[in-house]
Motif scaffolding. Structure first.
Motif, PDB file in Angstrom:
ATOM      1  N   GLY A 430      20.912  46.772  76.747  1.00 29.80           N
ATOM      2  CA  GLY A 430      22.313  47.093  76.534  1.00 29.80           C
ATOM      3  C   GLY A 430      23.257  46.227  77.356  1.00 29.80           C
ATOM      4  N   GLU A 431      24.552  46.484  77.165  1.00 25.97           N
ATOM      5  CA  GLU A 431      25.588  45.769  77.900  1.00 25.97           C
ATOM      6  C   GLU A 431      25.667  46.308  79.321  1.00 25.97           C
ATOM      7  OE1 GLU A 431      30.449  45.021  77.754  1.00 25.97           O
ATOM      8  OE2 GLU A 431      29.438  46.208  76.210  1.00 25.97           O
ATOM      9  N   VAL A 432      25.689  45.407  80.295  1.00 28.66           N
ATOM     10  CA  VAL A 432      25.726  45.804  81.707  1.00 28.66           C
ATOM     11  C   VAL A 432      27.169  45.831  82.193  1.00 28.66           C
ATOM     12  CG1 VAL A 432      25.007  45.237  84.041  1.00 28.66           C
ATOM     13  CG2 VAL A 432      23.458  44.809  82.125  1.00 28.66           C
ATOM     14  N   LYS A 433      27.551  47.000  82.739  1.00 27.18           N
ATOM     15  CA  LYS A 433      28.870  47.134  83.365  1.00 27.18           C
ATOM     16  C   LYS A 433      28.664  47.266  84.858  1.00 27.18           C
ATOM     17  CE  LYS A 433      30.666  49.547  79.298  1.00 27.18           C
ATOM     18  NZ  LYS A 433      31.275  50.802  78.776  1.00 27.18           N
ATOM     19  N   GLU A 434      29.056  46.271  85.596  1.00 23.48           N
ATOM     20  CA  GLU A 434      28.809  46.264  87.037  1.00 23.48           C
ATOM     21  C   GLU A 434      29.539  47.396  87.719  1.00 23.48           C
ATOM     22  OE1 GLU A 434      29.696  42.414  88.589  1.00 23.48           O
ATOM     23  OE2 GLU A 434      27.787  41.569  87.942  1.00 23.48           O
ATOM     24  N   HIS A 435      28.864  47.960  88.722  1.00 28.68           N
ATOM     25  CA  HIS A 435      29.393  49.073  89.476  1.00 28.68           C
ATOM     26  C   HIS A 435      29.579  48.624  90.908  1.00 28.68           C
ATOM     27  CE1 HIS A 435      29.214  53.168  91.390  1.00 28.68           C
ATOM     28  NE2 HIS A 435      29.903  53.472  90.304  1.00 28.68           N
ATOM     29  N   ASN A 436      30.602  49.127  91.573  1.00 26.83           N
ATOM     30  CA  ASN A 436      30.924  48.632  92.911  1.00 26.83           C
ATOM     31  C   ASN A 436      30.066  49.226  94.019  1.00 26.83           C
ATOM     32  OD1 ASN A 436      31.922  51.220  93.216  1.00 26.83           O
ATOM     33  ND2 ASN A 436      34.092  50.602  93.227  1.00 26.83           N
TER      34      ASN A 436
END
Length: 439
Positions: A430-436
């Motif tokens: 899937g699409e990776v959404k970076e987390h802080n």
């Protein structure tokens, strides 16, 4: 048949198969009869001609080295001729698409593959009544679908009576003729409407929100099982404070990856902790950094009783200020283990063993935790409670964790990202959404 973990489903199957009360427990009332004869009085080989039981843990039924030897041994106990045994072994393996496994060593198979071989052995015996206790707990979804279809065809074409216990109700709606539920309050079993199968929850998509912070990973990692390459050189950093799902078909190498990361298997490349190579680190020290929740719960237990297992983890916990008496007691109650603390760990139900095992390892709290099928045999409520506990512990203590599970419903909602092992490669799904990295 459905019912909560520890409700007695496996015990009932052992009674029906004639294993109890000879090998455990007592019958307080009533009898189990086959053709007007008490099942427990039949000699084993005669009983097996009519009733076959697949245990929840397939390794408990293995006595030989290879798949062919194991199936042959089981059929020899039915006093069949060598020619008939050879015919049945070949026909069953072909029917289930397992011909390539014929000469494979059982201990080299994945948990799901072992489960499929144990099922093949049971089916080869040709018993009229087949009892399957969580037969798909470690089997991937494709294998599960195929096996269910095979079982239905066998029931119709060969007039078999097949009873299955399962916590995952996926795929049963058009197959089962009767649905029974164990009522723990009234301590009875009653038939319920098959419409219950329509209430199976949908899978929640994995969000793939990966943390940038990492203290553990691998560089150009590759490994083999015998002569088979399972992973080509691959590099990855395991996010801190998040739960990752490691998916892939049975035999892809998921458990083998865990063995490599925990230094229980030879590999090529490097496993890194805090940017330092781990290969020269002593195994005792590495075990306090990387913890593995084994696929078979009983392989992990050291003490006899459940309460002693928890106490041992508490004594050796790397996070004693977090795992206070109050928190441990709350976790025990959350997992519904309070009433079995003084029971022998090896005599608990499969689901209770899983919950005890996971809690013990969470209390240990190594900075890296690898969970190999920690949810097998758990009912929906227990599964949710276990995942909630894993998620909170991992988040609170900033543990880097990776979890193997073929059960996705009720699991993916707690997962931060997914890695898939297929075709000797690891890929992020899937699409990776970076987390802080903030909790």
């Amino acid at each position: 048949m459905i019912g909560p973990s520890g409700s007695g489903k496996s015990t009932l199957f052992k009674l029906l198969a004639g294993l109890y009360p000879e090998y455990g427990g007592t019958i307080s009332a009533g009898t189990v009869k086959l053709n007007n004869q008490e099942v427990s009085t039949l000699v084993p080989f005669e009983r097996a001609r009519h009733i076959a039981l697949l245990f929840q843990n397939p390794t408990r039924q293995f006595a030989m080295r290879t798949v062919e030897e194991q199936m042959t041994f089981a059929l020899e106990n039915l006093q069949l001729t060598p020619q008939r045994i050879a015919e049945l072994v070949a026909a069953t393996l072909k029917q289930l698409g397992l011909e390539s496994f014929r000469r494979r060593q059982l201990l080299e198979l994945s948990g799901g593959e072992q489960q499929r071989i144990a099922l093949a052995t049971i089916l080869a015996m040709g018993s009229d009544i087949i009892l399957l206790d969580e037969p798909f707990a470690n089997v991937d979804q494709a294998g599960r679908k195929t096996l269910l279809a095979d079982l239905k065809a066998m029931q119709i074409q060969e007039s078999k009576s097949i009873f299955i216990t399962d916590h995952d109700l996926t795929g049963y709606r058009q197959l089962v003729d009767h649905l029974y539920e164990v009522n723990t309050d009234q301590k009875n079993i009653h038939e319920i409407s098959r419409q219950r199968l329509d209430l199976t929850a949908a899978e929640t998509p994995v969000q793939n929100r990966m943390n940038k912070v990492s203290i553990f990973g691998w560089h150009d990692l590759s490994f083999q099982a015998g002569s088979r390459t399972l992973l080509k050189p691959h590099s990855f950093k395991l996010p801190e404070g998040q739960v990752g799902l490691l998916s892939g078909a049975n035999g892809a190498g998921k458990s083998t990856l865990f063995s490599a990361l925990s230094h229980q298997l030879n590999y090529h490349g490097q496993v890194l902790y805090k940017n330092k190579k781990s290969e020269k680190m002593r195994i005792k020290k590495w075990a306090r950094i990387v913890g593995v929740v084994f696929q078979n719960s009983t392989d992990q237990f050291i003490k006899l009783e459940a309460q002693d297992e928890i106490a041992l983890s508490q004594q050796n916990s790397l996070q004693p200020y977090y795992w206070t008496e109050r928190r441990i007691t709350a976790a025990i109650n959350q997992l519904n283990l309070a009433e079995v603390l003084n029971h022998v760990s090896y005599q608990l139900s499969g689901g209770q063993q899983k919950k005890l095992q996971v809690l013990s390892m969470l209390i240990m709290s190594q900075p890296i935790l690898l969970f190999d099928e920690p949810l097998a045999g758990l009912d929906a409520v227990s599964l949710k409670n276990v995942m909630q506990l894993i998620k909170k512990t991992v988040t609170d203590l900033k543990i880097s964790s990776l979890l193997i599970s073929h059960q996705r419903v009720g699991v993916t909602e707690f997962v931060d990202y997914e890695l898939k092992l297929a075709d000797k490669s690891l890929t992020i799904e899937g699409e990776v959404k970076e987390h802080n990295g903030q909790a």
